[in-house]
Design a protein around this motif. Structure first.
Motif, PDB file in Angstrom:
ATOM      1  N   TYR A  27       0.909  -1.011  -0.137  1.00  0.00           N
ATOM      2  CA  TYR A  27       0.099  -0.164   0.234  1.00  0.00           C
ATOM      3  C   TYR A  27       0.425   1.412   0.089  1.00  0.00           C
ATOM      4  CZ  TYR A  27      -3.971   3.185   0.342  1.00  0.00           C
ATOM      5  OH  TYR A  27      -5.136   4.212   0.924  1.00  0.00           O
ATOM      6  N   LEU A  28       1.935   1.524   0.410  1.00  0.00           N
ATOM      7  CA  LEU A  28       2.993   2.140   1.044  1.00  0.00           C
ATOM      8  C   LEU A  28       3.321   2.811  -0.389  1.00  0.00           C
ATOM      9  CD1 LEU A  28       3.990   4.791   2.473  1.00  0.00           C
ATOM     10  CD2 LEU A  28       5.811   3.232   3.502  1.00  0.00           C
ATOM     11  N   LEU A  87      -8.902   8.123   5.781  1.00  0.00           N
ATOM     12  CA  LEU A  87      -9.955   7.111   4.502  1.00  0.00           C
ATOM     13  C   LEU A  87      -9.760   6.223   4.662  1.00  0.00           C
ATOM     14  CD1 LEU A  87      -9.106   8.630   1.133  1.00  0.00           C
ATOM     15  CD2 LEU A  87      -7.180   5.827   2.039  1.00  0.00           C
ATOM     16  N   LYS A  88     -11.225   6.245   4.333  1.00  0.00           N
ATOM     17  CA  LYS A  88     -12.407   4.384   4.517  1.00  0.00           C
ATOM     18  C   LYS A  88     -11.285   3.825   4.098  1.00  0.00           C
ATOM     19  CE  LYS A  88     -16.703   6.346   5.519  1.00  0.00           C
ATOM     20  NZ  LYS A  88     -18.146   6.090   5.227  1.00  0.00           N
ATOM     21  N   TRP A  89     -11.951   2.262   4.703  1.00  0.00           N
ATOM     22  CA  TRP A  89     -10.795   1.151   4.124  1.00  0.00           C
ATOM     23  C   TRP A  89     -11.396   0.914   2.257  1.00  0.00           C
ATOM     24  CZ3 TRP A  89      -6.496  -2.167   5.444  1.00  0.00           C
ATOM     25  CH2 TRP A  89      -6.196  -1.079   6.987  1.00  0.00           C
ATOM     26  N   PHE A 149       6.275   4.864   9.667  1.00  0.00           N
ATOM     27  CA  PHE A 149       5.425   3.937  10.836  1.00  0.00           C
ATOM     28  C   PHE A 149       4.686   2.823  10.788  1.00  0.00           C
ATOM     29  CE2 PHE A 149       5.255   2.040  14.981  1.00  0.00           C
ATOM     30  CZ  PHE A 149       6.604   2.437  16.186  1.00  0.00           C
ATOM     31  N   ASP A 150       4.933   1.128  11.205  1.00  0.00           N
ATOM     32  CA  ASP A 150       3.524   0.716  11.277  1.00  0.00           C
ATOM     33  C   ASP A 150       2.867   0.953  10.909  1.00  0.00           C
ATOM     34  OD1 ASP A 150       2.197  -2.061  12.471  1.00  0.00           O
ATOM     35  OD2 ASP A 150       3.951  -3.153  11.566  1.00  0.00           O
ATOM     36  N   MET A 151       0.899   0.456   9.928  1.00  0.00           N
ATOM     37  CA  MET A 151       0.410   0.991  10.072  1.00  0.00           C
ATOM     38  C   MET A 151      -0.548   0.625  11.352  1.00  0.00           C
ATOM     39  SD  MET A 151      -2.903   0.945   7.362  1.00  0.00           S
ATOM     40  CE  MET A 151      -1.812   1.710   5.987  1.00  0.00           C
ATOM     41  N   LYS A 176      -1.635   9.236   1.340  1.00  0.00           N
ATOM     42  CA  LYS A 176      -3.270   7.984   1.704  1.00  0.00           C
ATOM     43  C   LYS A 176      -2.673   6.798   2.911  1.00  0.00           C
ATOM     44  CE  LYS A 176      -5.442   8.236  -2.402  1.00  0.00           C
ATOM     45  NZ  LYS A 176      -6.102   7.644  -3.902  1.00  0.00           N
ATOM     46  N   TYR A 177      -1.064   6.656   2.458  1.00  0.00           N
ATOM     47  CA  TYR A 177      -0.975   5.889   3.747  1.00  0.00           C
ATOM     48  C   TYR A 177      -1.008   6.522   5.448  1.00  0.00           C
ATOM     49  CZ  TYR A 177       2.141   2.692   6.675  1.00  0.00           C
ATOM     50  OH  TYR A 177       2.279   1.675   7.306  1.00  0.00           O
TER      51      TYR A 177
END
Length: 441
Positions: free
Chosen positions: A211-212, A228-230, A392-394, A219-220
């Motif tokens: 994703y990143l 931002l919605k999934w 950082f880890d989402m 957006k990440y």
């Protein structure tokens, strides 16, 4: 089981030391000098580390003792830091310093009013010697509370050099090249990837890297904050990209069913154990600790890595995690605790653990020669070189109910997706429903 990733490293395979406090006394003044201004004082430090990680952090604390005269006491909390620290505060026995392994926990501590802002000296060091992103992740509502002492690099694909050489492939530069190389490895007799799908967090790391790179850092950040919605098309696109890999039996060792029955250490074993089943395993720099300690692999010779490659023409991702030092307001010796943080901010402190191994520092002033092997130096160079593009880890930023609970939220839904990747849009909708509930709570 609470998640443990940023601190797995060599602690995965070391015997855990007995929980509770271990004290260390002072020693001679270090080469850096020091006037023993804190002689007679004791700083208590709580953190998740056990085993070799606790031993190596103790070496850092011993160096602080030698420099300042302050004694230290380390308390291993186990994985559930917030519960343990909260009960100690309520019991009037708060530690002075806590090593916090998740952004979400740091945020929780700050909003409960438990933390002291960093001293001007520590703030100045962080501003000068760390990429701004580390200051951002250590801050809550514009106030800097956390100093990131230890980091993890979660954008590394580890491989068996023998497997890639036999297949005649070189480390790829793009995601498509990686899948193509995977098929070539598979044609030579080994599956391409071992996937530790039994641990849902490994799947969040797969998603976050794709994703990143594919959607970009803005957006990440928005998805991490649930602004931002999934259900956004960018999420559906990343899941579609990931689904192509997950459903390809040539690429995933044993197929989806076996991946769901393989935990993280098991995925490393499938590549570096006595009976290899795959040529590559994606996970953080801590793979090296398992490959070396558990399977005797020489890092750089028998086990190596390439950076997670760029997806669809995006920038190669650098996803990180880390442990931030914070000072508790209710500690008995917060002044000495802050002096410890000021010390941890120095390259001198980072060099102690860097020499011992199983450690990365986000401090730009730490000389790469402080690391004991070329592979760790390369990993550290990649992490520091990424500068402000590090993210950082989402899932570590999310509420635990969504991003950090076994059998629930993102972990479970991505396991369901690995089992059946045929409906990325439907998975995105389920992720959004779970996220909406958790972020409201």
């Amino acid at each position: 089981m609470m998640r443990r990733r940023t601190t797995l490293l060599t602690g995965c395979t070391a015997l855990a030391l007995a929980l509770g406090a271990t004290a260390c006394g002072g020693g001679p003044v270090s080469a850096g000098g020091g006037d023993k201004a804190l002689s007679g004082q004791t700083v208590t430090v709580a953190g998740v580390w056990t085993g070799s990680e606790q031993k190596n952090f103790q070496k850092v604390l011993d160096a602080f003792t030698a420099k300042t005269g302050a004694k230290t006491q380390f308390i291993s909390t186990g994985d559930n830091v917030s519960t343990v620290v909260g009960s100690k505060i309520e019991g009037g026995n708060a530690p002075d310093v806590v090593m916090v392994p998740q952004v979400g926990v740091l945020d929780q501590f700050a909003k409960k009013g438990w933390l002291k802002p960093l001293s001007p000296a520590a703030r100045q060091t962080v501003t000068a010697d760390y990429a701004p992103v580390w200051k951002k992740y250590g801050s809550v509502d514009g106030t800097l509370y956390g100093l990131y002492f230890k980091a993890a690099h979660k954008s590394t694909v580890w491989y068996s050099p023998d497997a890639l050489t036999q297949a005649g492939v070189k480390p790829p530069k793009t995601y498509d090249e990686m899948l193509k190389a995977g098929h070539t490895v598979s044609d030579s007799g080994l599956a391409a990837f071992a996937v530790g799908g039994e641990d849902g967090w490994t799947l969040t790391d797969w998603f976050e890297n794709v994703y990143l790179s594919q959607a970009g850092p803005q957006k990440y950040d928005a998805l991490a904050a649930h602004k931002l919605k999934w259900t956004d098309p960018s999420v559906v696109k990343a899941l579609t990209t990931l689904g192509k890999l997950f459903k390809d039996k040539q690429l995933v060792a044993g197929g989806q069913k076996e991946a769901l029955n393989t935990d993280f250490p098991g995925s490393v074993e499938k590549v570096f154990g006595p009976k290899p089943e795959a040529g590559m395993v994606f996970e953080g720099d801590f793979v090296a600790g398992v490959a070396h300690d558990q399977f005797g692999k020489a890092i750089g010779k028998d086990a190596n890595f390439f950076p997670f490659p760029a997806v669809d023409g995006g920038t190669a991702p650098v996803v990180s995690g880390g442990d931030a030092a914070v000072v508790l307001k209710d500690g008995k010796n917060t002044k000495a605790g802050m002096k410890l943080l000021e010390y941890l901010a120095t390259p001198e402190a980072a060099a102690v653990w860097a020499k011992a191994g199983g450690f990365l520092s986000p401090n730009k002033r730490l000389d790469l020669s402080a690391y004991g092997d070329a592979v760790t130096r390369a990993t550290a160079k990649s992490l520091v070189g990424a500068g402000d593009s590090v993210r950082f880890d989402m899932s570590d930023q999310a509420p635990a109910a969504f991003g950090g609970t076994k059998g629930a939220g993102e972990w479970k839904l991505l396991q369901d997706f690995l089992r059946d990747p045929s409906d990325p849009k439907g998975t995105a909708a389920k992720l959004e429903a779970a996220a909406a509930k958790a972020y409201q709570g």
